[in-house]
Structure formats: C-alpha cells, structure tokens
Design a protein around this motif. Structure first.
Motif, mmCIF file in Angstrom:
data_model
loop_
_atom_site.group_PDB
_atom_site.id
_atom_site.type_symbol
_atom_site.label_atom_id
_atom_site.label_comp_id
_atom_site.label_asym_id
_atom_site.label_seq_id
_atom_site.Cartn_x
_atom_site.Cartn_y
_atom_site.Cartn_z
ATOM 1 N N MET A 1 0.839 -1.196 0.000
ATOM 2 C CA MET A 1 0.000 0.000 0.000
ATOM 3 C C MET A 1 0.879 1.252 0.000
ATOM 4 O O MET A 1 1.821 1.340 0.758
ATOM 5 N N HIS A 2 0.581 2.179 -0.884
ATOM 6 C CA HIS A 2 1.292 3.463 -0.922
ATOM 7 C C HIS A 2 0.382 4.551 -0.362
ATOM 8 O O HIS A 2 -0.806 4.584 -0.672
ATOM 9 N N HIS A 3 0.969 5.436 0.445
ATOM 10 C CA HIS A 3 0.236 6.620 0.921
ATOM 11 C C HIS A 3 0.988 7.855 0.469
ATOM 12 O O HIS A 3 2.200 7.936 0.607
ATOM 13 N N THR A 4 0.259 8.816 -0.067
ATOM 14 C CA THR A 4 0.831 10.108 -0.403
ATOM 15 C C THR A 4 -0.111 11.140 0.197
ATOM 16 O O THR A 4 -1.329 10.961 0.120
ATOM 17 N N GLY A 5 0.424 12.196 0.784
ATOM 18 C CA GLY A 5 -0.496 13.161 1.376
ATOM 19 C C GLY A 5 0.162 14.484 1.704
ATOM 20 O O GLY A 5 1.375 14.650 1.602
ATOM 21 N N GLY A 6 -0.690 15.429 2.096
ATOM 22 C CA GLY A 6 -0.245 16.745 2.516
ATOM 23 C C GLY A 6 -1.311 17.294 3.441
ATOM 24 O O GLY A 6 -2.225 16.564 3.836
ATOM 25 N N PRO A 7 -1.248 18.590 3.777
ATOM 26 C CA PRO A 7 -2.255 19.157 4.684
ATOM 27 C C PRO A 7 -3.670 18.980 4.126
ATOM 28 O O PRO A 7 -3.999 19.538 3.089
ATOM 29 N N GLY A 8 -4.466 18.128 4.767
ATOM 30 C CA GLY A 8 -5.876 17.967 4.384
ATOM 31 C C GLY A 8 -6.143 16.991 3.261
ATOM 32 O O GLY A 8 -7.294 16.747 2.934
ATOM 33 N N TRP A 9 -5.117 16.449 2.640
ATOM 34 C CA TRP A 9 -5.387 15.512 1.543
ATOM 35 C C TRP A 9 -4.560 14.242 1.676
ATOM 36 O O TRP A 9 -3.492 14.241 2.270
ATOM 37 N N ARG A 10 -5.089 13.177 1.086
ATOM 38 C CA ARG A 10 -4.436 11.870 1.187
ATOM 39 C C ARG A 10 -4.825 11.011 -0.027
ATOM 40 O O ARG A 10 -5.996 10.941 -0.394
ATOM 41 N N ILE A 11 -3.836 10.394 -0.645
ATOM 42 C CA ILE A 11 -4.076 9.463 -1.753
ATOM 43 C C ILE A 11 -3.486 8.109 -1.367
ATOM 44 O O ILE A 11 -2.327 8.027 -0.947
ATOM 45 N N THR A 12 -4.302 7.084 -1.472
ATOM 46 C CA THR A 12 -3.873 5.726 -1.131
ATOM 47 C C THR A 12 -3.932 4.861 -2.388
ATOM 48 O O THR A 12 -4.907 4.906 -3.129
ATOM 49 N N MET A 13 -2.884 4.084 -2.594
ATOM 50 C CA MET A 13 -2.861 3.136 -3.711
ATOM 51 C C MET A 13 -2.671 1.738 -3.150
ATOM 52 O O MET A 13 -1.766 1.501 -2.356
ATOM 53 N N ASP A 14 -3.532 0.812 -3.571
ATOM 54 C CA ASP A 14 -3.415 -0.566 -3.113
ATOM 55 C C ASP A 14 -4.166 -1.466 -4.086
ATOM 56 O O ASP A 14 -4.886 -0.983 -4.956
ATOM 57 N N THR A 15 -4.010 -2.771 -3.903
ATOM 58 C CA THR A 15 -4.800 -3.717 -4.680
ATOM 59 C C THR A 15 -5.877 -4.287 -3.760
ATOM 60 O O THR A 15 -5.992 -3.855 -2.611
ATOM 61 N N SER A 16 -6.676 -5.226 -4.237
ATOM 62 C CA SER A 16 -7.769 -5.779 -3.434
ATOM 63 C C SER A 16 -7.903 -7.267 -3.680
ATOM 64 O O SER A 16 -8.234 -7.678 -4.802
ATOM 65 N N GLY A 17 -7.653 -8.071 -2.649
ATOM 66 C CA GLY A 17 -7.800 -9.522 -2.750
ATOM 67 C C GLY A 17 -9.193 -9.961 -3.168
ATOM 68 O O GLY A 17 -9.350 -10.747 -4.118
ATOM 69 N N PRO A 18 -10.264 -9.460 -2.497
ATOM 70 C CA PRO A 18 -11.618 -9.850 -2.882
ATOM 71 C C PRO A 18 -11.955 -9.484 -4.334
ATOM 72 O O PRO A 18 -12.618 -10.244 -5.041
ATOM 73 N N MET A 19 -11.478 -8.321 -4.795
ATOM 74 C CA MET A 19 -11.751 -7.928 -6.186
ATOM 75 C C MET A 19 -10.999 -8.815 -7.167
ATOM 76 O O MET A 19 -11.511 -9.117 -8.256
ATOM 77 N N LEU A 20 -9.787 -9.228 -6.797
ATOM 78 C CA LEU A 20 -9.034 -10.150 -7.653
ATOM 79 C C LEU A 20 -9.820 -11.452 -7.832
ATOM 80 O O LEU A 20 -9.938 -11.976 -8.941
ATOM 81 N N ILE A 21 -10.369 -11.970 -6.732
ATOM 82 C CA ILE A 21 -11.158 -13.210 -6.791
ATOM 83 C C ILE A 21 -12.408 -12.996 -7.652
ATOM 84 O O ILE A 21 -12.755 -13.825 -8.500
ATOM 85 N N ALA A 22 -13.072 -11.851 -7.459
ATOM 86 C CA ALA A 22 -14.283 -11.556 -8.234
ATOM 87 C C ALA A 22 -13.978 -11.475 -9.728
ATOM 88 O O ALA A 22 -14.744 -11.982 -10.558
ATOM 89 N N LEU A 23 -12.856 -10.853 -10.083
ATOM 90 C CA LEU A 23 -12.508 -10.730 -11.503
ATOM 91 C C LEU A 23 -12.127 -12.080 -12.099
ATOM 92 O O LEU A 23 -12.424 -12.360 -13.263
ATOM 93 N N TYR A 24 -11.479 -12.913 -11.307
ATOM 94 C CA TYR A 24 -11.177 -14.269 -11.775
ATOM 95 C C TYR A 24 -12.481 -15.005 -12.097
ATOM 96 O O TYR A 24 -12.621 -15.613 -13.154
ATOM 97 N N VAL A 25 -13.429 -14.928 -11.170
ATOM 98 C CA VAL A 25 -14.727 -15.599 -11.356
ATOM 99 C C VAL A 25 -15.438 -15.042 -12.596
ATOM 100 O O VAL A 25 -15.976 -15.786 -13.417
ATOM 101 N N ARG A 26 -15.413 -13.713 -12.745
ATOM 102 C CA ARG A 26 -16.058 -13.086 -13.911
ATOM 103 C C ARG A 26 -15.479 -13.624 -15.219
ATOM 104 O O ARG A 26 -16.210 -14.024 -16.129
ATOM 105 N N ASP A 27 -14.146 -13.645 -15.317
ATOM 106 C CA ASP A 27 -13.521 -14.066 -16.566
ATOM 107 C C ASP A 27 -13.650 -15.575 -16.790
ATOM 108 O O ASP A 27 -13.832 -16.027 -17.918
ATOM 109 N N ALA A 28 -13.567 -16.354 -15.709
ATOM 110 C CA ALA A 28 -13.701 -17.814 -15.839
ATOM 111 C C ALA A 28 -15.108 -18.191 -16.305
ATOM 112 O O ALA A 28 -15.298 -19.188 -16.998
ATOM 113 N N ALA A 29 -16.091 -17.369 -15.915
ATOM 114 C CA ALA A 29 -17.483 -17.645 -16.305
ATOM 115 C C ALA A 29 -17.868 -16.968 -17.623
ATOM 116 O O ALA A 29 -19.001 -17.085 -18.083
ATOM 117 N N GLY A 30 -16.921 -16.245 -18.226
ATOM 118 C CA GLY A 30 -17.194 -15.589 -19.509
ATOM 119 C C GLY A 30 -18.184 -14.448 -19.408
ATOM 120 O O GLY A 30 -18.922 -14.165 -20.356
#
Length: 203
Positions: A1-30
């Motif tokens: 996970m990456h965090h970037t921020g300054g006074p009053g703002w914050r940007i987070t970058m990360d991946t998602s295990g549950p979304m990876l599983i969901a996308l696998y299921v989506r593509d496997a099911a066509g």
C-alpha cells in the motif's frame, strides 16, 4: 500500500484480494462487460469455461451476471473491507445468489491461488516503486494543481485500486475512487492523462 499526502489531503494506492477473486470468477465464467464500470479482461488472461449445466437450475447465465454485478457493487462500496464475507465451502453470504454461489464453489481454489500470485507480484511492484520513487508523480500532480489554483487543497481523500488488467487505463468512480491497471503508473504520460483530471476535480 502506498500513501501520499499533505495538509488535508491523502491518496492511497493498493490492490484488493476480494476484487481479484471476483474478476477471476467473472472471466472464468465468460461474463464479458459485466459490472460498473465494465473493466477489461485481467492479465494473465483466464480461459473461460462453459457453466451452462452448473447454473441451469439457478437461473442460468443472466442470473449469474446479475448476481455477480451485485457482488461487485458491494465490493466497490466496502473497499478496503471484505464484504460480503467469502466463506468456503458453503459461501453462506451468497445464499441469495445461487448461480454465483455454485460458480464460487467450483472455482474458489483456483481463484484464491491466482489472486495470491497477483498479490505477490503487486508487493514486488510496490517495493520497486519505493526504490524508484514512482509514486512521487501523484504528489507532483497535486502540487501542480495547487500552484495553478493559488490556494491550499480542499480536504480530500482518493483511493486508487490497482488491478492486473490487460489495458493500461483507469476508470473513475465518483466521488473518491479510481480503479486502474497496475501497469499504468509505469507510463507516466498516460497515467497523468487519466488521473490528473480527477486530482483537479478534488483539489
């Protein structure tokens, strides 16, 4: 996970295990073009298989698509939490989604292994970026915008969910999320073309 921020703002970058599983299921099911936003295929590509017999008694492909889309919407809203809970082998949280439940039961082992491999690749990618200063581009984009508007940033947070998608692009989800291909940051000009307008909007 990456965090970037300054006074009053914050940007987070990360991946998602549950979304990876969901996308696998989506593509496997066509289930091409299922969900909002309609994301492209994952990479490496997953070969779809015919689920007609598996889900015939549970409403068929149209029911599966509807149930998958409802699940995807929940995952987007709940991120970074996992909701609904993935509980093999019964998947009780999916009792109202019989077609999806059957497909999950059939593919969960393979989906989990695939998702873990992609997560491992993402961890390596994050480490590489830390060394190379790849995430500095986000802070630069905010600073550029602040110089342009000549004031302090409004309070905002932005979550960027990086997924192994075949096309190097991003999808903005109002008000404060972006889904993007994890390869996009390696193409700074293209990355900026997708993310700068969102930063401009929020700053």
């Amino acid at each position: 996970m990456h965090h970037t921020g300054g006074p009053g703002w914050r940007i987070t970058m990360d991946t998602s295990g549950p979304m990876l599983i969901a996308l696998y299921v989506r593509d496997a099911a066509g289930l091409n073009s299922a969900g909002q936003p309609a994301l492209c295929h994952v990479a490496p590509k997953i070969r779809p298989s015919d689920h007609t017999h598996l889900i015939a008694e549970a409403g068929g492909l149209s029911a599966l698509k509807t149930e998958w889309e409802a699940w995807w919407e929940q995952l987007l809203k709940a991120h970074p939490e996992m909701s609904p809970e993935l509980g093999p082998p019964g998947f009780r949280a999916f009792s109202n989604s019989p077609a999806l439940r059957r497909v999950l039961q059939a593919h969960f082992g393979a989906a989990l292994s695939w998702a873990r491999e992609r997560r491992g690749e993402y961890v390596a990618l994050e480490a590489e970026r830390e060394v190379g200063g790849g995430v500095q581009l986000l802070a630069d984009m905010v600073e550029d915008r602040l110089l342009e508007v000549g004031r302090a940033a409004r309070d905002f947070s932005l979550t960027i969910i990086e997924l192994p998608l075949a096309e190097p692009r991003a999808w903005y989800l109002e008000p404060d999320k972006i889904i993007m291909s994890r390869e996009l940051l390696s193409e700074p000009e293209l990355f900026r073309s997708y993310v700068q307008p969102v930063v401009d909007l929020l700053v």
